[in-house]
Design a protein around this motif. Structure first.
Motif, PDB file in Angstrom:
ATOM      1  N   PRO A 123     -49.986 162.657  26.384  1.00  0.00           N
ATOM      2  CA  PRO A 123     -49.816 163.513  25.434  1.00  0.00           C
ATOM      3  C   PRO A 123     -50.686 165.068  25.839  1.00  0.00           C
ATOM      4  CG  PRO A 123     -49.996 161.780  24.411  1.00  0.00           C
ATOM      5  CD  PRO A 123     -50.349 161.460  25.660  1.00  0.00           C
ATOM      6  N   VAL A 124     -51.987 164.703  26.641  1.00  0.00           N
ATOM      7  CA  VAL A 124     -52.768 165.640  26.729  1.00  0.00           C
ATOM      8  C   VAL A 124     -52.333 166.748  28.141  1.00  0.00           C
ATOM      9  CG1 VAL A 124     -55.260 166.116  27.840  1.00  0.00           C
ATOM     10  CG2 VAL A 124     -54.704 164.226  26.130  1.00  0.00           C
ATOM     11  N   THR A 125     -51.577 165.711  29.066  1.00  0.00           N
ATOM     12  CA  THR A 125     -51.040 166.556  30.149  1.00  0.00           C
ATOM     13  C   THR A 125     -50.022 167.343  29.828  1.00  0.00           C
ATOM     14  OG1 THR A 125     -52.089 164.892  31.691  1.00  0.00           O
ATOM     15  CG2 THR A 125     -50.219 166.000  32.500  1.00  0.00           C
ATOM     16  N   LEU A 126     -49.062 166.568  28.979  1.00  0.00           N
ATOM     17  CA  LEU A 126     -47.729 167.309  28.557  1.00  0.00           C
ATOM     18  C   LEU A 126     -47.983 168.683  27.559  1.00  0.00           C
ATOM     19  CD1 LEU A 126     -45.508 164.361  27.350  1.00  0.00           C
ATOM     20  CD2 LEU A 126     -45.228 165.703  29.436  1.00  0.00           C
ATOM     21  N   GLU A 127     -49.236 168.586  26.557  1.00  0.00           N
ATOM     22  CA  GLU A 127     -49.412 169.699  25.876  1.00  0.00           C
ATOM     23  C   GLU A 127     -50.195 170.678  27.157  1.00  0.00           C
ATOM     24  OE1 GLU A 127     -52.886 171.091  22.608  1.00  0.00           O
ATOM     25  OE2 GLU A 127     -52.465 168.850  23.159  1.00  0.00           O
ATOM     26  N   LEU A 128     -50.965 170.593  27.998  1.00  0.00           N
ATOM     27  CA  LEU A 128     -51.490 171.401  28.770  1.00  0.00           C
ATOM     28  C   LEU A 128     -50.448 172.009  29.511  1.00  0.00           C
ATOM     29  CD1 LEU A 128     -53.780 172.806  30.411  1.00  0.00           C
ATOM     30  CD2 LEU A 128     -53.770 170.622  32.028  1.00  0.00           C
ATOM     31  N   THR A 129     -49.230 171.231  30.004  1.00  0.00           N
ATOM     32  CA  THR A 129     -48.101 171.604  30.773  1.00  0.00           C
ATOM     33  C   THR A 129     -47.320 172.632  29.729  1.00  0.00           C
ATOM     34  OG1 THR A 129     -48.051 169.746  32.038  1.00  0.00           O
ATOM     35  CG2 THR A 129     -46.062 171.129  32.074  1.00  0.00           C
TER      36      THR A 129
END
Length: 314
Positions: free
Chosen positions: A97-103
């Motif tokens: 979720p952190v990487t998806l939000e950053l992307t």
């Protein structure tokens, strides 16, 4: 026909993923040392190291290790981390979720900046707006992510104190705090993508604006904003969507540096930790997961073509 196309694309993805899995499996083992050496550290002795290698199957031939890993993948088992003992897939999904939000923030920033600027540069060709957009495009592509991220921390965190320099706040706990922690990483990661989107939008719009049907719409007296937004932009978006899909894949890999700089617990930081610890199972699973995401994103981009341009049929 769409179902046939999907099956064909999925079939073509199989050898790609197979090649990636072979490369990942072999390359991680070319790094000096192994996971047992890192685990034992200063207490290293050959007898204990041999016991651990037998425990994790590292004493077997490489092709046997690969065959066992692939057979486990077929059953949905990515293995377990040799350091934490946590299942690899669970570790990835925990940080995803952190990487998806950053992307997502990076892509939204790139679209909000790149497309309007590219349109404006094309409509105002060879004017000051076009020159500024070109300067932004060259600068955004040339500036490294880590340098821009460090500069944002120096200015907006250490000097002015507007944003925290690092850390992560889940969005379900504090939406405003989450936005404050993710704004600078998203801008740092999305600037290069915004520059690419701007350049592609500009060049595609220039090509479309020279088409005969655009000239005919202007001759008929259609307002310029209708000509640009309804007729030109829709036909110019296909190259933009294509490039954006590729850039999203790059963002998933480029997040390794940004997540480390801003101390974000995402998949990128997980990959870096796996490299440092020589955690073969975690590193292989993480990179393969990113590769699968890249393939899926490109497939979704192809499907978006039919929404942008209804005449496209597979």
């Amino acid at each position: 026909m769409l179902a046939k196309y999907l099956l064909k694309r999925l079939a073509l993805s199989v050898p790609v993923l197979f090649g990636i899995s072979v490369l990942v499996f072999l390359l991680v083992r070319l790094v000096p040392g192994d996971t047992v050496t890192v685990m034992l550290g200063a207490q290293y002795n050959e007898e204990q190291a041999q016991m651990l290698r037998e425990k994790y199957g590292l004493d077997r031939p490489v092709h046997i290790q690969y065959a066992l890993w692939v057979s486990n993948l077929m059953r949905g088992d990515f293995g377990h981390s040799t350091f934490t003992g946590q299942p690899v897939l669970a570790a990835i999904l925990e940080r995803l979720p952190v990487t998806l939000e950053l992307t997502a923030i990076s892509v939204l920033f790139a679209l909000a900046v790149g497309i309007p600027l590219g349109i404006r540069a094309a409509v105002r060709r060879n004017r000051w707006v076009d020159y500024l957009a070109t300067l932004f495009g060259l600068s955004g592509i040339s500036i490294p992510w880590f340098w821009l991220g460090t500069l944002l921390i120096l200015l907006f965190s250490l000097k002015w104190g507007w944003f925290p320099s690092g850390g992560y706040v889940p969005i379900w706990e504090d939406p405003l705090g989450n936005l404050q922690t993710m704004a600078m990483p998203g801008i740092a990661l999305g600037t290069a993508v915004a520059a690419v989107v701007m350049r592609i939008t500009r060049s595609s719009m220039l090509e479309v604006l020279d088409q005969e049907y655009i000239k005919m719409a202007r001759i008929k007296g259609a307002p310029e904003r209708i000509v640009v937004r309804r007729h030109a932009l829709r036909n110019a978006l296909i190259p933009v969507v294509t490039v954006l899909g590729i850039q999203v894949g790059y963002l998933l890999g480029g997040s390794v540096v940004i997540e480390q700089i801003f101390s974000l617990p995402g998949v990128g930081q997980l990959v870096l930790q796996a490299i440092t610890n020589r955690d073969y199972a975690l590193l292989q699973g993480s990179i393969l997961f990113i590769a699968v995401s890249f393939v899926v994103i490109n497939l979704l981009v192809d499907l978006l073509y039919t929404l942008i341009h209804p005449r496209i049929r597979y």
